[in-house]
Design an enzyme around this catalytic site. Sequence first.
Site, PDB file in Angstrom:
ATOM      1  N   HIS A  66      -7.973   1.239   1.564  1.00  0.00           N
ATOM      2  CA  HIS A  66      -7.821   1.050   3.016  1.00  0.00           C
ATOM      3  C   HIS A  66      -8.691   2.055   3.797  1.00  0.00           C
ATOM      4  O   HIS A  66      -8.181   2.867   4.580  1.00  0.00           O
ATOM      5  CB  HIS A  66      -6.349   1.164   3.424  1.00  0.00           C
ATOM      6  CG  HIS A  66      -6.036   0.454   4.716  1.00  0.00           C
ATOM      7  ND1 HIS A  66      -4.848  -0.179   4.951  1.00  0.00           N
ATOM      8  CD2 HIS A  66      -6.759   0.272   5.850  1.00  0.00           C
ATOM      9  CE1 HIS A  66      -4.845  -0.697   6.169  1.00  0.00           C
ATOM     10  NE2 HIS A  66      -6.010  -0.434   6.736  1.00  0.00           N
ATOM     11  N   GLU A  91       0.848  -1.201   0.000  1.00  0.00           N
ATOM     12  CA  GLU A  91       0.000   0.000   0.000  1.00  0.00           C
ATOM     13  C   GLU A  91       0.875   1.239   0.000  1.00  0.00           C
ATOM     14  O   GLU A  91       1.903   1.245   0.681  1.00  0.00           O
ATOM     15  CB  GLU A  91      -0.911  -0.004   1.240  1.00  0.00           C
ATOM     16  CG  GLU A  91      -1.911  -1.140   1.201  1.00  0.00           C
ATOM     17  CD  GLU A  91      -2.841  -1.181   2.431  1.00  0.00           C
ATOM     18  OE1 GLU A  91      -2.826  -0.224   3.228  1.00  0.00           O
ATOM     19  OE2 GLU A  91      -3.575  -2.159   2.572  1.00  0.00           O
TER      20      GLU A  91
HETATM   21  N1  LIG Z   1      -9.497  -2.243   6.851  1.00  0.00           N
HETATM   22  C1  LIG Z   1      -9.299  -1.568   7.938  1.00  0.00           C
HETATM   23  O1  LIG Z   1      -9.175  -0.354   7.922  1.00  0.00           O
HETATM   24  C2  LIG Z   1      -9.251  -2.276   9.239  1.00  0.00           C
HETATM   25  C3  LIG Z   1      -9.752  -1.654  10.395  1.00  0.00           C
HETATM   26  C4  LIG Z   1      -9.682  -2.323  11.611  1.00  0.00           C
HETATM   27  C5  LIG Z   1      -9.105  -3.592  11.672  1.00  0.00           C
HETATM   28  N2  LIG Z   1      -8.607  -4.155  10.554  1.00  0.00           N
HETATM   29  C6  LIG Z   1      -8.048  -5.510  10.585  1.00  0.00           C
HETATM   30  O2  LIG Z   1      -9.113  -6.439  10.757  1.00  0.00           O
HETATM   31  C7  LIG Z   1      -8.617  -7.636  11.346  1.00  0.00           C
HETATM   32  C8  LIG Z   1      -9.525  -8.091  12.460  1.00  0.00           C
HETATM   33  O3  LIG Z   1      -9.541  -7.135  13.490  1.00  0.00           O
HETATM   34  P1  LIG Z   1     -10.310  -7.405  14.876  1.00  0.00           P
HETATM   35  O4  LIG Z   1     -10.316  -6.121  15.603  1.00  0.00           O
HETATM   36  O5  LIG Z   1     -11.578  -8.112  14.643  1.00  0.00           O
HETATM   37  O6  LIG Z   1      -9.279  -8.401  15.561  1.00  0.00           O
HETATM   38  P2  LIG Z   1      -9.580  -9.459  16.701  1.00  0.00           P
HETATM   39  O7  LIG Z   1      -8.273  -9.762  17.328  1.00  0.00           O
HETATM   40  O8  LIG Z   1     -10.705  -9.033  17.561  1.00  0.00           O
HETATM   41  O9  LIG Z   1     -10.044 -10.754  15.885  1.00  0.00           O
HETATM   42  C9  LIG Z   1      -9.194 -11.521  15.112  1.00  0.00           C
HETATM   43  C10 LIG Z   1      -9.694 -12.945  15.171  1.00  0.00           C
HETATM   44  O10 LIG Z   1      -8.917 -13.729  14.275  1.00  0.00           O
HETATM   45  C11 LIG Z   1      -8.753 -14.991  14.868  1.00  0.00           C
HETATM   46  N3  LIG Z   1      -7.630 -15.654  14.242  1.00  0.00           N
HETATM   47  C12 LIG Z   1      -6.294 -15.450  14.459  1.00  0.00           C
HETATM   48  N4  LIG Z   1      -5.577 -16.276  13.670  1.00  0.00           N
HETATM   49  C13 LIG Z   1      -6.465 -16.983  12.936  1.00  0.00           C
HETATM   50  C14 LIG Z   1      -6.338 -17.989  11.947  1.00  0.00           C
HETATM   51  N5  LIG Z   1      -5.119 -18.431  11.553  1.00  0.00           N
HETATM   52  N6  LIG Z   1      -7.464 -18.493  11.396  1.00  0.00           N
HETATM   53  C15 LIG Z   1      -8.683 -18.058  11.794  1.00  0.00           C
HETATM   54  N7  LIG Z   1      -8.877 -17.130  12.748  1.00  0.00           N
HETATM   55  C16 LIG Z   1      -7.773 -16.587  13.316  1.00  0.00           C
HETATM   56  C17 LIG Z   1      -8.568 -14.702  16.329  1.00  0.00           C
HETATM   57  O11 LIG Z   1      -8.887 -15.831  17.115  1.00  0.00           O
HETATM   58  C18 LIG Z   1      -9.572 -13.574  16.543  1.00  0.00           C
HETATM   59  O12 LIG Z   1     -10.805 -14.069  16.997  1.00  0.00           O
HETATM   60  C19 LIG Z   1      -7.190  -7.315  11.755  1.00  0.00           C
HETATM   61  O13 LIG Z   1      -6.327  -7.792  10.748  1.00  0.00           O
HETATM   62  C20 LIG Z   1      -7.149  -5.794  11.754  1.00  0.00           C
HETATM   63  O14 LIG Z   1      -5.856  -5.295  11.563  1.00  0.00           O
HETATM   64  C21 LIG Z   1      -8.676  -3.530   9.339  1.00  0.00           C
HETATM   65  O1  LIG Z   2      -5.615  -1.727  11.667  1.00  0.00           O
HETATM   66  C1  LIG Z   2      -6.370  -0.767  11.564  1.00  0.00           C
HETATM   67  O2  LIG Z   2      -6.802  -0.135  12.539  1.00  0.00           O
HETATM   68  C2  LIG Z   2      -6.853  -0.392  10.213  1.00  0.00           C
HETATM   69  O3  LIG Z   2      -6.142  -1.022   9.228  1.00  0.00           O
HETATM   70  C3  LIG Z   2      -6.975   1.088   9.985  1.00  0.00           C
HETATM   71  O4  LIG Z   2      -5.837   1.676   9.509  1.00  0.00           O
HETATM   72  P1  LIG Z   2      -5.790   3.279   9.349  1.00  0.00           P
HETATM   73  O5  LIG Z   2      -5.728   3.831  10.719  1.00  0.00           O
HETATM   74  O6  LIG Z   2      -4.574   3.593   8.580  1.00  0.00           O
HETATM   75  O7  LIG Z   2      -7.028   3.672   8.661  1.00  0.00           O
END
Ligand SMILES: NC(=O)c1ccc[n+]([C@@H]2O[C@H](COP(=O)([O-])OP(=O)(O)OC[C@H]3O[C@@H](n4cnc5c(N)ncnc54)[C@H](O)[C@@H]3O)[C@@H](O)[C@H]2O)c1
Ligand SMILES: O=C(O)[C@H](O)COP(=O)(O)O
Length: 526
Positions: free
Chosen positions: A278, A259
Amino acid sequence: MPKVLVSDPIDQVGIDILSQVAQVDVKTDLSKEQLVEVIPEYDALMIRSGTRVTAEVIEAGRNLKIIGRAGVGVDNVDVPAATRKGIIVVNSPEGNTIAAAEHTLAMMLSLSRYIPEANAKLKQGKWDRKSYTGNEVYNKTLGVVGLGKIGAHVATVARAMGMKLLAYDPFISVERAEQLGCSLVELDVLFQSADYITLHIPKTPETANLINADSIAKMKPNARIINCARGGIIDETAIAEALKAGKIAGAALDVFSSEPLGESPLTALGKEIVLTPHLGASTEEAQVNVAIDVAEQIRDVLLGEPARSAVNIPGLRPDVLEQLKPYLQLAETLGKMVGQLAGGRIESLNIGLRGDLATNQSQPIVIAALKGLLSPALQERVNYVNASIEAKERGIRVVETRDASIKDYAGSLHLSAKGTLGEHSVTGALLGDDEIRITSINDFPVNVPPNRYMLFTLHRDMPGIIGRIGSLLGEFNVNIASMQVGRKIVRGDAVMVLSIDDPLPENIMNEIKQVAGIRDAYTVTL
Ligand SMILES: NC(=O)c1ccc[n+]([C@@H]2O[C@H](COP(=O)([O-])OP(=O)(O)OC[C@H]3O[C@@H](n4cnc5c(N)ncnc54)[C@H](O)[C@@H]3O)[C@@H](O)[C@H]2O)c1
Ligand SMILES: O=C(O)[C@H](O)COP(=O)(O)O
């Protein structure tokens, strides 16, 4: 005043919180090289996913105490390098959960109804209805990979939309999955049965390229994949080829292996793919939440308070931490004392948790004791973040024992350190809520509060010895604040504990050790 660098755009509310205690510089366009150049002057760094905090940045950040990630994922931070340098890394585990879950649902519906492309075409003046007949999600099967915070919210809303739910998460109980209306299944079953597959897992060595040509081959031809978790969980070349060949029906991606997304086979695809840059966490609400959450933690750490969601020190709920705080202080004090009593190179530390402490979470107490043990040698370079690593690297064996039946105090802590110069022990407890008392030295009972400067002697319990030590200290102009003797039998062996107002002059120890009856003497500075 400490200085904080904010190197990604964060909500003003976060800057306002930081400004209460620090000078805040917002520099959001720094190159890698510029970041390395400016970081030495900062005590804290606040970022989102845009800044890569590499080992090089951490090495250069000689004043850095904390890195705050205003979001969840810390995969843009070299956490092991930060840990090694004793830098706390904090995040906001829940601040953007709803935003990311809603973005996932928006992606799923956009993909099903081809909204982005239909919208673009209409803006070009084309009224095309026939190309955009989509699918309903109602009655379809959604496979949720990762049933954590975001996965759980997606499942809850999807269920309300009439979707059937499968989930794969090896770390979640069947009860939790059932509570969310999900059947926990093996990953292959999920791949084979789901109409929609949504990923909510961290990127780890196990999850990298989880969606690849082999896993795609197991999916139904109408399957649609949504990834609002992390880039790199999907093999982008494999998914682009599968979409082109019509092996699956669609993909909606918010995150990419690199990214910003540059040249990619994904961007050449049509209505079967939806791409966003993102944006999962990009809502006003989420940005306020994460900015407050992380700025408050940076502020607290700069004020010497603990952080509530550090990723590289034991996570404790704030109420548990509050309750444990006096015991952490006790453990650190005892660690400092026993390390100085033992002297030389420490080979092992035995940590005995007694009474109520035996039933408590011990990891933070062990870390506090190690921090105390190592701090005379490492000074401020050792902290709660790196104490365990530093101890391990020095070959210190840590043994933990528990005995809830010892009830002389509500909870007490017994530390015994064995080193190249011998073995010594101290026991301590709390008087009232938070007053520390040393209750034994080398198993001789005493009852003294710790003091900045202390002198201990091991001696034969005989008349005149206390007076002789008192006059010797007087001759060297050292003022005694308090003195106590601990013994097990009359005229046997004993320990003398003196709290003194000044550090001991260097040459006095030899004289003390020569006093008749004195077997050994030690100084401790706390
Ligand atoms: N796109 C975005 O802007 C954005 C925003 C927030 C979070 N995220 C991402 O979303 C994802 C989830 O976030 P969250 O807050 O729900 O996290 P979380 O820790 O609450 O949940 C993650 C889950 O994944 C499970 N897990 C771990 N390894 C695994 C595997 N090998 N197979 C299956 N399950 C597995 C864990 O048991 C847990 O329940 C993270 O990667 C986070 O960085 C992205
Ligand atoms: O892990 C996160 O919280 C998300 O990927 C969000 O990323 P950002 O703060 O750059 O939007």
